[in-house]
Write an enzyme that holds these catalytic residues in place. Sequence first.
Site, PDB file in Angstrom:
ATOM      1  N   ARG A 194       0.847  -1.186   0.000  1.00 14.37           N
ATOM      2  CA  ARG A 194       0.000   0.000   0.000  1.00 14.37           C
ATOM      3  C   ARG A 194       0.885   1.240   0.000  1.00 14.37           C
ATOM      4  NH1 ARG A 194      -3.309  -2.971  -1.451  1.00 14.37           N
ATOM      5  NH2 ARG A 194      -5.452  -3.290  -0.709  1.00 14.37           N
TER       6      ARG A 194
ATOM      7  N   HIS B 188      -0.460  -0.223  -9.750  1.00 19.57           N
ATOM      8  CA  HIS B 188      -1.234  -1.071  -8.847  1.00 19.57           C
ATOM      9  C   HIS B 188      -1.902  -2.197  -9.648  1.00 19.57           C
ATOM     10  CE1 HIS B 188      -3.416  -1.037  -4.714  1.00 19.57           C
ATOM     11  NE2 HIS B 188      -3.219  -2.267  -5.151  1.00 19.57           N
TER      12      HIS B 188
ATOM     13  N   GLU C 105      -3.898   7.398  -5.703  1.00 19.62           N
ATOM     14  CA  GLU C 105      -4.039   6.602  -6.925  1.00 19.62           C
ATOM     15  C   GLU C 105      -5.331   6.976  -7.645  1.00 19.62           C
ATOM     16  OE1 GLU C 105      -3.803   2.486  -5.824  1.00 19.62           O
ATOM     17  OE2 GLU C 105      -1.731   2.649  -5.142  1.00 19.62           O
TER      18      GLU C 105
END
Length: 358
Positions: A237, A285, A266
Amino acid sequence: MADIHSALVTLAWEEPLLAALRQALAPADVHLVNRRDRRAIAAALKQVDVAFIDGDVDGRYLQAPRLQWVHCGHAGLDRSATPDILASGLQVTSAAGRSAPALAEHALLFMLALAFRLDRFYEAQRQHRWGISGQGSLQPLHGKTLGIVGLGHTGIELARRARAFDMRVVAYRRRNIAPDRVDEIYSEDAGDSLDKVLGCSDFLVLALPLSDSTRHLIGARELARMRPGSYLINIARGGLVDEAALLQALGSQHLAGAAIDVAEEEPLPSGSPLWDAPNLLITPHFTPRLVDRDRRALELLLENLRRFRADQPLLNLLTPDDVCSPPGPGEHPRSALPGAFADASRVGRRLRHWLRRR
């Protein structure tokens, strides 16, 4: 024994897997609903005992009168770990582990690309140049030390693969339990400091959940204690790393490089200085999907279903130690807690309660 009379399912699985889940839930009434159909979800939540969802837990689930257990069909529970949800008594679990082999490969991809300076070789290829300056000083992974912070599903899979490269593997975790494939284990339970791993690792990989106690776990202090010329890799994360401190460590060349699959905000804004940071690799991601990912997720869910009916502890269960408070006014979802957490005296406290569930 916990009875299940009615269940909500919003998981977007193929029919054979959904059929297996319905069979396991029998004789319960199963409400199979599209995750975007808010009206149908609201209607189902008035009567269901359990919910298996493609998404995160929100206030709707706290208002459900009979709901006892929610299973989220993804790995990270930081968006479901709000104080109100944890205080409600609702059991919340995740599918942590379903993608662990792929995530371990992603970390290895980063490690190899950084060690071999693949970005510079590719640029040389585009310019029709045979080789790069300094290539004679590059070193492989063989014989290097890998430090893993968070020895859960992904961390263990990564340790196993790193041993195949003849790397020395050290790890930091909360519990003082050492898998066979780890050379040295340090833990909060044993009173160890994260500094021991920071100072000996050529590659440091973060594979732990985000919570109030792990936010900005890696800041200026921790980066300064990493071995000069080492590499930082974050596949967990974005909030685990102070990005401003990371930029400084890369700019000063204290770190030889870094790689991130996650960011505090993000999608990463186009104006972020991370895009142009020296020797930083970025992926959005995203990790390629395992062919049997949903099958693996189903097997985990079926085991938890058995445990729920038998009144046994559930796997990947959210606990108060995982609380991840929502951002305050003016903060983006992955912003930092107050600066006191950068103080060296607080490092042990920050690590005390984290658990690896990805």
